[in-house]
Design a protein around this motif. Structure first.
Motif, short mmCIF file in Angstrom:
data_model
loop_
_atom_site.label_atom_id
_atom_site.label_comp_id
_atom_site.label_asym_id
_atom_site.label_seq_id
_atom_site.Cartn_x
_atom_site.Cartn_y
_atom_site.Cartn_z
N ALA A 121 22.28 11.35 -23.86
CA ALA A 121 21.70 10.67 -22.70
C ALA A 121 22.67 10.65 -21.52
CB ALA A 121 21.29 9.25 -23.09
N ILE A 122 23.96 10.44 -21.78
CA ILE A 122 24.93 10.40 -20.69
C ILE A 122 25.07 11.78 -20.04
CG2 ILE A 122 26.87 10.79 -22.28
CD1 ILE A 122 26.89 8.81 -18.95
N MET A 123 24.90 12.85 -20.81
CA MET A 123 24.94 14.19 -20.23
C MET A 123 23.76 14.40 -19.30
SD MET A 123 26.11 16.19 -23.72
CE MET A 123 26.12 17.84 -23.02
N ARG A 124 22.59 13.96 -19.73
CA ARG A 124 21.40 14.07 -18.87
C ARG A 124 21.58 13.24 -17.59
NH1 ARG A 124 16.56 15.79 -21.55
NH2 ARG A 124 16.98 16.44 -23.70
N GLU A 125 22.21 12.09 -17.73
CA GLU A 125 22.44 11.23 -16.57
C GLU A 125 23.36 11.92 -15.56
OE1 GLU A 125 24.96 7.15 -15.78
OE2 GLU A 125 23.62 7.18 -17.54
N ILE A 126 24.42 12.54 -16.04
CA ILE A 126 25.35 13.23 -15.14
C ILE A 126 24.68 14.45 -14.51
CG2 ILE A 126 27.55 14.46 -14.98
CD1 ILE A 126 28.57 12.62 -17.25
N TRP A 127 23.91 15.19 -15.30
CA TRP A 127 23.19 16.32 -14.73
C TRP A 127 22.24 15.86 -13.63
CZ3 TRP A 127 22.97 18.71 -20.14
CH2 TRP A 127 23.74 19.89 -20.19
N ALA A 128 21.55 14.75 -13.87
CA ALA A 128 20.61 14.25 -12.86
C ALA A 128 21.33 13.93 -11.55
CB ALA A 128 19.87 13.02 -13.38
N GLU A 129 22.57 13.47 -11.64
CA GLU A 129 23.35 13.20 -10.44
C GLU A 129 23.61 14.48 -9.65
OE1 GLU A 129 26.85 11.28 -11.89
OE2 GLU A 129 25.76 9.55 -12.66
N GLY A 130 23.59 15.62 -10.34
CA GLY A 130 23.76 16.92 -9.69
C GLY A 130 22.46 17.67 -9.50
N ASP A 131 21.34 16.94 -9.53
CA ASP A 131 20.00 17.51 -9.32
C ASP A 131 19.57 18.48 -10.41
OD1 ASP A 131 19.65 16.03 -6.98
OD2 ASP A 131 20.53 17.60 -5.72
N VAL A 132 20.09 18.29 -11.60
CA VAL A 132 19.63 19.05 -12.77
C VAL A 132 18.79 18.08 -13.60
CG1 VAL A 132 20.31 20.31 -14.85
CG2 VAL A 132 21.63 20.57 -12.74
N PHE A 133 17.47 18.21 -13.44
CA PHE A 133 16.55 17.28 -14.08
C PHE A 133 15.89 17.92 -15.30
CE2 PHE A 133 16.76 15.96 -9.57
CZ PHE A 133 17.27 14.68 -9.75
N ALA A 134 14.85 17.29 -15.81
CA ALA A 134 14.24 17.71 -17.07
C ALA A 134 13.76 19.16 -17.04
CB ALA A 134 13.08 16.77 -17.42
N ASP A 135 13.21 19.62 -15.91
CA ASP A 135 12.69 20.99 -15.85
C ASP A 135 13.80 22.02 -16.05
OD1 ASP A 135 10.13 20.10 -15.43
OD2 ASP A 135 10.20 20.30 -13.26
N ARG A 136 15.01 21.70 -15.59
CA ARG A 136 16.12 22.65 -15.76
C ARG A 136 16.75 22.50 -17.14
NH1 ARG A 136 18.50 24.02 -9.80
NH2 ARG A 136 16.50 23.76 -8.74
N ILE A 137 16.74 21.30 -17.68
CA ILE A 137 17.19 21.15 -19.07
C ILE A 137 16.23 21.88 -20.00
CG2 ILE A 137 17.59 19.48 -20.92
CD1 ILE A 137 18.61 17.56 -18.74
N ALA A 138 14.94 21.93 -19.64
CA ALA A 138 13.97 22.70 -20.43
C ALA A 138 14.31 24.18 -20.44
CB ALA A 138 12.57 22.48 -19.89
#
Length: 244
Positions: A121-138
């Motif tokens: 979850a913390i990795m997703r949070e940091i990615w979101a801060e850099g505009d890497v959201f669920a679609d890019r994690i997909a």
């Protein structure tokens, strides 16, 4: 286009894959499923005519995607044809590559970097801060290659994240992001070294990265670590469309 650049494009396709892709005349059309320019841009694979653009544009509009083409180094005819149609240049990109041994050049301090998959979850949070959201994690999740997430710590705090995958003996690092408060403490370098170490364990011989030319800090990072600039590309987008 150099052989090294051509190989990097193939590695990009494998490690950061579109949701779907298909051939339509001289084009490869990509359904990016919201994952950004790299997975939704159309590329030319053969000679084309003016009428072929209408076919590509229709497919992209049917996907509710911008009319977006990737122009690889040496594709002058495509670049000129798109320019004549009013397409504007966006996001020129540099292609970097290095031997894994050059980047994995020293021991990593304990509790500094980790490879983790699935992302925490913390990795997703940091990615979101850099505009890497669920679609890019997909995009990462649908990659079929050996892959892992990268997680860094600095000053006893989570500092950064990345994603690395290997195809055909070459690793590629994507979505590298360090929190602003943790920058200038070496986090990006340690994450890249960890990526190279993990890649070596997967029997990769080289490690690569893509970087928008306007990102001065990231370009300087790769150059200072010994990466070689082996190619470039850019996108052209229809003047009536918005950047994805």
């Amino acid at each position: 286009m150099t052989d090294a650049a051509q190989r990097i494009h193939a590695v990009t396709e494998a490690t950061w894959p579109a949701a779907r892709h298909w051939c339509r005349g001289p084009w490869t059309i990509r359904d990016g499923a919201g994952g950004g320019k790299r997975v939704c841009a159309t590329t030319a694979e053969a000679a084309f005519s003016g009428a072929d653009f209408q076919t590509a544009e229709a497919d992209m509009r049917a996907l509710n995607q911008p009319r977006l083409f990737m122009v690889r180094q040496g594709e002058t005819a495509l670049d000129d044809a798109l320019d004549a149609r009013g397409y504007r240049i966006i996001d020129p990109v540099n292609l970097y590559v290095a031997p894994v041994g050059l980047i994995d050049d020293r021991p990593i301090p304990p509790v500094t970097t980790f490879n983790i998959w699935e992302p925490l979850a913390i990795m997703r949070e940091i990615w979101a801060e850099g505009d890497v959201f669920a679609d890019r994690i997909a995009v990462m999740q649908r990659c079929k290659c050996p892959k892992t997430g990268l997680f860094g710590r600095a000053n006893d705090h989570p500092s950064g994240v990345g994603y690395v995958a290997v195809h055909d003996g070459m690793a590629m690092v994507h979505a590298l992001h360090v929190r602003p408060a943790q920058r200038r403490h070496g986090s990006a370098r340690w994450l890249m070294r960890h990526a190279a170490r993990w890649a070596r364990a997967q029997r990769a011989e080289q490690i690569s990265a893509l970087c928008v030319r306007t990102n001065d800090a990231a370009n300087q990072l790769y150059i200072s670590m010994g990466f070689a600039l082996v190619g470039q590309y850019h996108y052209r987008i229809h003047p009536d469309d918005r950047t994805p």
